[in-house]
Design a protein around this motif. Structure first.
Motif, PDB file in Angstrom:
ATOM      1  N   GLY A 154      34.459  -1.118  16.036  1.00 51.44           N
ATOM      2  CA  GLY A 154      34.695  -1.405  17.376  1.00 51.44           C
ATOM      3  C   GLY A 154      36.440  -1.136  17.446  1.00 51.44           C
ATOM      4  N   THR A 155      36.736  -0.897  18.577  1.00 49.06           N
ATOM      5  CA  THR A 155      38.403  -0.608  18.697  1.00 49.06           C
ATOM      6  C   THR A 155      38.857  -1.722  19.480  1.00 49.06           C
ATOM      7  OG1 THR A 155      37.959   1.724  18.773  1.00 49.06           O
ATOM      8  CG2 THR A 155      39.958   0.848  19.818  1.00 49.06           C
ATOM      9  N   TRP A 187      44.242  -9.362  23.998  1.00 53.05           N
ATOM     10  CA  TRP A 187      43.471  -8.381  23.357  1.00 53.05           C
ATOM     11  C   TRP A 187      42.350  -7.868  24.364  1.00 53.05           C
ATOM     12  CZ3 TRP A 187      38.543  -9.634  22.627  1.00 53.05           C
ATOM     13  CH2 TRP A 187      38.160 -10.940  22.453  1.00 53.05           C
ATOM     14  N   ALA A 188      41.986  -6.924  24.122  1.00 51.58           N
ATOM     15  CA  ALA A 188      40.826  -6.261  24.581  1.00 51.58           C
ATOM     16  C   ALA A 188      40.033  -5.336  23.342  1.00 51.58           C
ATOM     17  CB  ALA A 188      40.971  -5.312  25.553  1.00 51.58           C
ATOM     18  N   PHE A 189      38.668  -5.727  23.410  1.00 51.13           N
ATOM     19  CA  PHE A 189      37.919  -5.146  22.361  1.00 51.13           C
ATOM     20  C   PHE A 189      36.564  -4.451  23.028  1.00 51.13           C
ATOM     21  CE2 PHE A 189      34.105  -5.708  19.357  1.00 51.13           C
ATOM     22  CZ  PHE A 189      34.737  -5.203  18.502  1.00 51.13           C
ATOM     23  N   GLY A 190      36.221  -3.238  22.327  1.00 50.74           N
ATOM     24  CA  GLY A 190      35.101  -2.659  22.648  1.00 50.74           C
ATOM     25  C   GLY A 190      34.334  -1.799  21.642  1.00 50.74           C
ATOM     26  N   ILE A 191      33.056  -1.676  21.759  1.00 48.41           N
ATOM     27  CA  ILE A 191      32.156  -0.991  20.683  1.00 48.41           C
ATOM     28  C   ILE A 191      31.755   0.035  21.793  1.00 48.41           C
ATOM     29  CG2 ILE A 191      30.387  -0.902  19.198  1.00 48.41           C
ATOM     30  CD1 ILE A 191      30.654  -3.950  18.876  1.00 48.41           C
ATOM     31  N   PRO A 192      32.327   1.506  21.908  1.00 43.84           N
ATOM     32  CA  PRO A 192      31.949   2.232  22.945  1.00 43.84           C
ATOM     33  C   PRO A 192      30.334   2.817  22.577  1.00 43.84           C
ATOM     34  CG  PRO A 192      34.228   2.721  22.006  1.00 43.84           C
ATOM     35  CD  PRO A 192      33.804   1.485  21.328  1.00 43.84           C
ATOM     36  N   SER A 193      29.900   2.883  21.463  1.00 41.59           N
ATOM     37  CA  SER A 193      28.719   3.293  21.023  1.00 41.59           C
ATOM     38  C   SER A 193      27.469   2.699  21.705  1.00 41.59           C
ATOM     39  CB  SER A 193      28.525   3.444  19.462  1.00 41.59           C
ATOM     40  OG  SER A 193      28.442   1.918  19.116  1.00 41.59           O
ATOM     41  N   VAL A 194      27.746   1.203  22.254  1.00 41.51           N
ATOM     42  CA  VAL A 194      26.793   0.447  22.567  1.00 41.51           C
ATOM     43  C   VAL A 194      27.300   0.012  23.908  1.00 41.51           C
ATOM     44  CG1 VAL A 194      25.873  -0.256  20.340  1.00 41.51           C
ATOM     45  CG2 VAL A 194      27.675  -1.715  21.540  1.00 41.51           C
ATOM     46  N   GLY A 195      28.325   0.375  24.317  1.00 38.69           N
ATOM     47  CA  GLY A 195      28.865  -0.005  25.856  1.00 38.69           C
ATOM     48  C   GLY A 195      29.332  -1.459  25.925  1.00 38.69           C
ATOM     49  N   TYR A 197      32.067  -4.494  26.035  1.00 42.16           N
ATOM     50  CA  TYR A 197      33.699  -4.664  26.215  1.00 42.16           C
ATOM     51  C   TYR A 197      33.842  -6.047  26.581  1.00 42.16           C
ATOM     52  CZ  TYR A 197      33.280   0.658  26.157  1.00 42.16           C
ATOM     53  OH  TYR A 197      33.304   1.935  26.080  1.00 42.16           O
ATOM     54  N   THR A 198      35.109  -6.268  26.061  1.00 41.90           N
ATOM     55  CA  THR A 198      35.577  -7.830  26.401  1.00 41.90           C
ATOM     56  C   THR A 198      36.879  -7.816  26.188  1.00 41.90           C
ATOM     57  OG1 THR A 198      35.089 -10.020  26.072  1.00 41.90           O
ATOM     58  CG2 THR A 198      35.235  -8.829  24.183  1.00 41.90           C
ATOM     59  N   SER A 199      37.589  -8.944  26.682  1.00 44.60           N
ATOM     60  CA  SER A 199      38.927  -9.176  26.375  1.00 44.60           C
ATOM     61  C   SER A 199      39.154 -10.714  26.354  1.00 44.60           C
ATOM     62  CB  SER A 199      39.693  -8.689  27.556  1.00 44.60           C
ATOM     63  OG  SER A 199      39.534  -9.322  28.506  1.00 44.60           O
ATOM     64  N   GLY A 200      40.439 -11.065  25.827  1.00 45.55           N
ATOM     65  CA  GLY A 200      40.676 -12.613  25.555  1.00 45.55           C
ATOM     66  C   GLY A 200      42.204 -12.857  25.309  1.00 45.55           C
ATOM     67  N   GLN A 201      42.559 -13.753  24.811  1.00 41.22           N
ATOM     68  CA  GLN A 201      44.015 -14.130  24.557  1.00 41.22           C
ATOM     69  C   GLN A 201      44.021 -15.328  23.301  1.00 41.22           C
ATOM     70  OE1 GLN A 201      46.755 -13.339  26.815  1.00 41.22           O
ATOM     71  NE2 GLN A 201      48.140 -14.309  25.424  1.00 41.22           N
TER      72      GLN A 201
END
Length: 291
Positions: A154-155, A187-195, A197-201
């Motif tokens: 993930g990124t 922060w924000a996080f994603g796993i593009p290969s499975v679509g 995405y989420t974010s938090g603090q």
């Protein structure tokens, strides 16, 4: 006719040679700042002492894509207070979100080895400098994630500046719309290969910001003003004739840390494992003459 041609060629060569030499002499020596990400560099805590991962937590060394900084200062010694050294760079700020904040839309984001800042060496006052202070503001890196028994890459986009005004930012093709201020630890996080995405603090004060001279020269609370000592003092005489490159080596040694739910050393957000620290783990500046 042949004599005239030879004379013209000779004059052209002389003119070209003189112009080339003059141009070389008129180029001012530059100070070039670049970043390096080192997973083997010593892992430090907030006061610059070696640090291990806290009990009950796990961590990994991410694979960095890019970084940005908001402030850069060279300081003469351990007694120099923040702002009293040579301030080389201050990034754009805005109050569009209410309070003063880093304007992410104007941030310069670079990869390892890419020039973050290039300025004439004459802009740096004559003197001897022992330390560098660099206020990091944004990190983008890849991490390993466990989800539903499968391993993914993930990124993560990590905003570690004191306050960040963000209109939008993206991970892959996914756009996060914010249009507001976000304090250090967003922060924000994603796993593009499975679509996914989420974010938090993260909690206030959770981001590690190493400062080995905290006892004599503290940094403002909530800042990401990482401090590091030159391997050899950086001396400016005012008579420099060549470019100087400064490399800011950042420790990413287990810099992404989370609280474990399943004690397996794997980051598993779906199990409720939360990020607790995204701070860089140390700064070692060095310099070299590059031409």
């Amino acid at each position: 006719m042949r004599v005239k041609i030879l004379i013209l060629l000779a004059l052209s060569f002389i003119n070209f040679s003189c112009t080339d030499e003059d141009d070389t002499q008129n180029i001012e020596p530059q100070l070039i700042i670049k970043f390096k990400f080192d997973p083997t560099q010593v892992r430090l805590n907030n006061i610059g002492q070696p640090s291990t991962v806290a009990a009950g937590n796990a961590a990994q060394s991410p694979i960095f894509n890019s970084i940005s900084a908001h402030y850069l200062e060279f300081t003469p010694n351990a007694l120099t207070q923040v702002g009293q050294g040579a301030i080389l760079y201050t990034g754009p700020s805005t109050t569009l979100g209410g309070a003063n904040a880093i304007d992410f839309s104007q941030a310069k984001i670079v990869a390892q080895g890419e020039a973050f800042l290039t300025i004439p060496l004459k802009n740096l006052p004559v003197g001897t400098y022992e330390y560098v202070r660099c206020s990091l503001s944004y990190q983008n890196y890849n991490i390993n994630v466990l989800a539903s028994g499968n391993n993914y890459v993930g990124t993560l986009a990590s905003f570690v500046g004191y306050n960040n005004y963000i209109t939008t930012h993206s991970i892959g093709s996914n756009v996060f719309t914010v249009n507001d201020d976000k304090l250090q630890g967003y922060w924000a996080f994603g796993i593009p290969s499975v679509g996914y995405y989420t974010s938090g603090q993260t909690a206030a004060g959770a981001t590690t910001v190493p400062n080995p001279i905290a006892a004599t020269s503290p940094i403002p609370a909530g800042s990401c003003l990482v401090t590091g000592k030159f391997l050899n003092n950086f001396v400016v005489t005012g008579n420099e004739t060549k470019n100087v490159e400064v490399e800011l080596s950042l420790s990413i040694n287990n810099s992404f840390e989370w609280q474990e739910v399943n004690a397996d050393g794997k980051f598993e957000p779906s199990a409720g494992e939360n990020v607790v620290d995204m701070g860089l783990r140390g700064l070692i500046p060095s310099f070299s003459i590059v031409n």
